[in-house]
Design an enzyme around this catalytic site. Structure first.
Site, mmCIF file in Angstrom:
data_model
loop_
_atom_site.group_PDB
_atom_site.id
_atom_site.type_symbol
_atom_site.label_atom_id
_atom_site.label_comp_id
_atom_site.label_asym_id
_atom_site.label_seq_id
_atom_site.Cartn_x
_atom_site.Cartn_y
_atom_site.Cartn_z
ATOM 1 N N MET A 18 0.684 -1.171 0.099
ATOM 2 C CA MET A 18 0.113 0.002 -0.075
ATOM 3 C C MET A 18 0.908 1.332 0.035
ATOM 4 O O MET A 18 0.556 2.218 -0.642
ATOM 5 C CB MET A 18 -0.684 -0.084 1.316
ATOM 6 C CG MET A 18 -2.298 -0.692 1.203
ATOM 7 S SD MET A 18 -3.242 -0.309 2.354
ATOM 8 C CE MET A 18 -3.248 -1.735 3.274
ATOM 9 N N ASP A 60 14.438 2.684 9.560
ATOM 10 C CA ASP A 60 13.929 1.727 10.641
ATOM 11 C C ASP A 60 12.798 2.619 11.506
ATOM 12 O O ASP A 60 13.522 3.376 12.323
ATOM 13 C CB ASP A 60 14.862 1.064 11.289
ATOM 14 C CG ASP A 60 13.985 -0.106 12.332
ATOM 15 O OD1 ASP A 60 12.918 0.149 12.574
ATOM 16 O OD2 ASP A 60 14.910 -1.074 12.628
ATOM 17 N N VAL A 61 11.719 2.543 11.303
ATOM 18 C CA VAL A 61 10.785 3.253 12.191
ATOM 19 C C VAL A 61 10.837 3.215 13.774
ATOM 20 O O VAL A 61 10.332 4.131 14.327
ATOM 21 C CB VAL A 61 9.306 3.245 11.666
ATOM 22 C CG1 VAL A 61 9.146 3.701 10.278
ATOM 23 C CG2 VAL A 61 8.553 1.745 11.889
ATOM 24 N N TYR A 152 -1.342 -7.212 17.012
ATOM 25 C CA TYR A 152 -1.746 -6.443 16.009
ATOM 26 C C TYR A 152 -2.905 -5.433 16.243
ATOM 27 O O TYR A 152 -2.759 -4.482 16.007
ATOM 28 C CB TYR A 152 -1.935 -7.577 14.679
ATOM 29 C CG TYR A 152 -1.913 -6.552 13.380
ATOM 30 C CD1 TYR A 152 -1.070 -5.984 12.566
ATOM 31 C CD2 TYR A 152 -3.251 -6.542 12.820
ATOM 32 C CE1 TYR A 152 -1.406 -5.269 11.566
ATOM 33 C CE2 TYR A 152 -3.393 -5.667 11.800
ATOM 34 C CZ TYR A 152 -2.441 -5.227 11.183
ATOM 35 O OH TYR A 152 -2.690 -4.701 9.881
ATOM 36 N N LYS A 156 -2.857 -1.535 16.504
ATOM 37 C CA LYS A 156 -3.873 -0.607 15.666
ATOM 38 C C LYS A 156 -4.718 -0.125 16.466
ATOM 39 O O LYS A 156 -5.216 1.102 16.051
ATOM 40 C CB LYS A 156 -4.475 -1.749 14.697
ATOM 41 C CG LYS A 156 -3.369 -2.111 13.664
ATOM 42 C CD LYS A 156 -2.388 -1.119 12.934
ATOM 43 C CE LYS A 156 -1.777 -1.676 11.811
ATOM 44 N NZ LYS A 156 -1.138 -0.711 11.001
ATOM 45 N N VAL A 185 -6.581 -5.751 1.833
ATOM 46 C CA VAL A 185 -5.951 -5.199 0.613
ATOM 47 C C VAL A 185 -4.903 -6.061 0.043
ATOM 48 O O VAL A 185 -4.007 -6.908 0.746
ATOM 49 C CB VAL A 185 -5.332 -3.840 1.115
ATOM 50 C CG1 VAL A 185 -4.747 -3.148 -0.023
ATOM 51 C CG2 VAL A 185 -6.360 -3.113 1.821
ATOM 52 N N THR A 187 -1.726 -7.160 -0.807
ATOM 53 C CA THR A 187 -0.437 -6.715 -0.763
ATOM 54 C C THR A 187 0.291 -7.862 -0.109
ATOM 55 O O THR A 187 -0.314 -9.037 0.326
ATOM 56 C CB THR A 187 -0.212 -5.536 0.241
ATOM 57 O OG1 THR A 187 -0.356 -6.122 1.813
ATOM 58 C CG2 THR A 187 -1.086 -4.389 0.115
HETATM 59 N N1 LIG Z 1 -2.799 -5.630 3.500
HETATM 60 C C1 LIG Z 1 -3.909 -5.633 4.418
HETATM 61 O O1 LIG Z 1 -5.012 -6.154 4.192
HETATM 62 C C2 LIG Z 1 -4.068 -4.447 5.263
HETATM 63 C C3 LIG Z 1 -5.250 -4.277 6.079
HETATM 64 C C4 LIG Z 1 -5.062 -3.257 7.176
HETATM 65 C C5 LIG Z 1 -3.951 -2.692 7.620
HETATM 66 N N2 LIG Z 1 -2.993 -2.647 6.867
HETATM 67 C C6 LIG Z 1 -1.685 -1.885 7.275
HETATM 68 O O2 LIG Z 1 -1.297 -1.107 5.927
HETATM 69 C C7 LIG Z 1 0.118 -0.594 6.181
HETATM 70 C C8 LIG Z 1 0.719 -1.265 4.792
HETATM 71 O O3 LIG Z 1 0.820 -2.697 4.754
HETATM 72 P P1 LIG Z 1 0.775 -3.734 3.555
HETATM 73 O O4 LIG Z 1 -0.383 -4.293 3.689
HETATM 74 O O5 LIG Z 1 1.210 -2.693 2.493
HETATM 75 O O6 LIG Z 1 2.082 -4.372 3.692
HETATM 76 P P2 LIG Z 1 3.563 -4.603 3.334
HETATM 77 O O7 LIG Z 1 4.129 -5.752 4.187
HETATM 78 O O8 LIG Z 1 3.414 -5.052 1.643
HETATM 79 O O9 LIG Z 1 4.220 -3.224 3.695
HETATM 80 C C9 LIG Z 1 4.859 -3.017 4.789
HETATM 81 C C10 LIG Z 1 5.894 -2.051 4.450
HETATM 82 O O10 LIG Z 1 6.232 -1.547 5.722
HETATM 83 C C11 LIG Z 1 7.893 -1.764 5.905
HETATM 84 N N3 LIG Z 1 8.337 -2.042 7.232
HETATM 85 C C12 LIG Z 1 8.287 -2.906 8.066
HETATM 86 N N4 LIG Z 1 8.841 -2.552 9.049
HETATM 87 C C13 LIG Z 1 9.346 -1.587 9.103
HETATM 88 C C14 LIG Z 1 10.161 -0.811 9.785
HETATM 89 N N5 LIG Z 1 10.493 -1.061 11.057
HETATM 90 N N6 LIG Z 1 10.741 0.325 9.422
HETATM 91 C C15 LIG Z 1 10.662 0.869 8.249
HETATM 92 N N7 LIG Z 1 9.710 0.077 7.311
HETATM 93 C C16 LIG Z 1 9.229 -1.153 7.787
HETATM 94 C C17 LIG Z 1 7.978 -3.053 4.907
HETATM 95 O O11 LIG Z 1 9.612 -3.156 4.349
HETATM 96 C C18 LIG Z 1 7.180 -2.882 3.826
HETATM 97 O O12 LIG Z 1 7.726 -2.170 2.810
HETATM 98 C C19 LIG Z 1 0.412 -1.536 7.394
HETATM 99 O O13 LIG Z 1 0.569 -0.642 8.487
HETATM 100 C C20 LIG Z 1 -0.664 -2.703 7.716
HETATM 101 O O14 LIG Z 1 -0.687 -2.973 9.060
HETATM 102 C C21 LIG Z 1 -2.600 -3.837 6.059
#
Ligand SMILES: NC(=O)c1ccc[n+]([C@@H]2O[C@H](COP(=O)([O-])OP(=O)(O)OC[C@H]3O[C@@H](n4cnc5c(N)ncnc54)[C@H](O)[C@@H]3O)[C@@H](O)[C@H]2O)c1
Length: 248
Positions: A18, A60-61, A152, A156, A185, A187
């Site tokens: 995302m 790294d956040v 998780y 959140k 979503v 991903t």
């Molecule tokens: N995919 C879903 O269905 C979904 C649903 C609800 C919420 N989310 C949230 O959406 C956001 C994006 O997730 P996504 O689905 O794109 O997943 P994803 O795993 O594709 O992307 C997550 C990104 O965060 C980065 N990341 C992880 N740890 C990190 C750190 N310590 N420092 C910097 N970067 C770091 C990863 O390298 C990756 O690029 C997340 O917060 C996730 O919890 C996802």
């Protein structure tokens, strides 16, 4: 003119999933975008694809010192930060009785402490910009109860809470702070079997990241100028009673 013409937008976890969709969306609306992530190869490739309007920043956040460096580098390259999207996240599941404390700590560190540190680091720059918007990515899991996702969900729900506190504190600087709550979503994070599970939802199916990007762009833009401390939900009804719709 795009809605973010010339503005500096900082997106964590921007290298893939995302976050990458958000990077493309803001760039298409004229923003200068910082792609902050652990994933160097993916982040650099995305920055090259977008061109002069984007730069990759390794971050790294969970690391306070890295945040200070990243915020300073963003401002030096593009000017003060107007939009921060705290999107980086990790997902771990397991029954409460079985979850490893190390997994619990990792999820809370990245998903919640990372958001807190990001806001702390970016706010001075946003104040120099004269205001701005922070979009914290929570989840449907930040709205309802579900088994096997204690860490998780705690992270959140925590994002939702710190968003409201920050909104109260930062309104005086013309900084709006809101949370976004996606459902399923498509991903790399999404667990296998989600498409089948989603058939129970009021609006069945897994969506493309662009669906969430459209909401993030709206929340970050002046179109949402009167919204702060609010939850913006795009989850197909997942958070309504765990998503189970009445069947015919
Ligand atoms: N995919 C879903 O269905 C979904 C649903 C609800 C919420 N989310 C949230 O959406 C956001 C994006 O997730 P996504 O689905 O794109 O997943 P994803 O795993 O594709 O992307 C997550 C990104 O965060 C980065 N990341 C992880 N740890 C990190 C750190 N310590 N420092 C910097 N970067 C770091 C990863 O390298 C990756 O690029 C997340 O917060 C996730 O919890 C996802």
């Amino acid at each position: 003119m795009g809605r973010f013409e010339g503005k500096t937008v900082f997106i964590t976890g921007g290298a893939r999933g995302m976050g990458a969709a958000h990077v493309r969306g803001f760039a298409a609306e004229g923003a200068k975008v910082v792609i902050a992530d652990l994933l160097g190869a993916e982040g650099e490739a995305l920055a090259r694809e977008i061109g002069a309007q984007a730069r990759f920043q390794r971050l790294d956040v969970t690391q306070e010192a890295q945040w200070a460096e990243a915020a300073a580098a963003a401002e030096a390259a593009f000017g003060p930060i107007s939009v921060l999207v705290n999107n980086a996240g990790v997902f771990r599941t397991g029954l409460l009785e079985e979850m490893k404390p190390a997994d619990w700590r990792l999820v809370l560190e990245v998903n919640l402490t990372g958001v807190f540190l990001g806001m702390q680091a970016a706010v001075p720059s946003m104040r120099r910009a004269g205001g701005g918007a922070i979009v914290n990515v929570s989840s449907a899991s930040g709205l309802y109860a579900q088994s096997t996702v204690s860490a998780y969900a705690a992270s959140k729900w925590g994002v939702r809470a710190v968003t409201k506190t920050a909104a109260l504190e930062l309104g005086r600087y013309k900084i709006r702070v809101n949370s976004v709550h996606p459902g399923f979503v498509d991903t790399p994070m999404l667990p296998a079997g989600s498409e089948a599970y989603s058939q129970n939802f009021a609006l069945p199916g897994v969506v493309d990241p662009d669906v969430i990007t459209r909401m993030v762009l709206f929340v970050a833009s002046d179109e949402a100028c009167f919204s702060t401390g609010s939850e913006f939900v795009a989850d197909g009804g997942l958070s309504l009673a765990g998503g189970r719709a009445t069947k015919k």
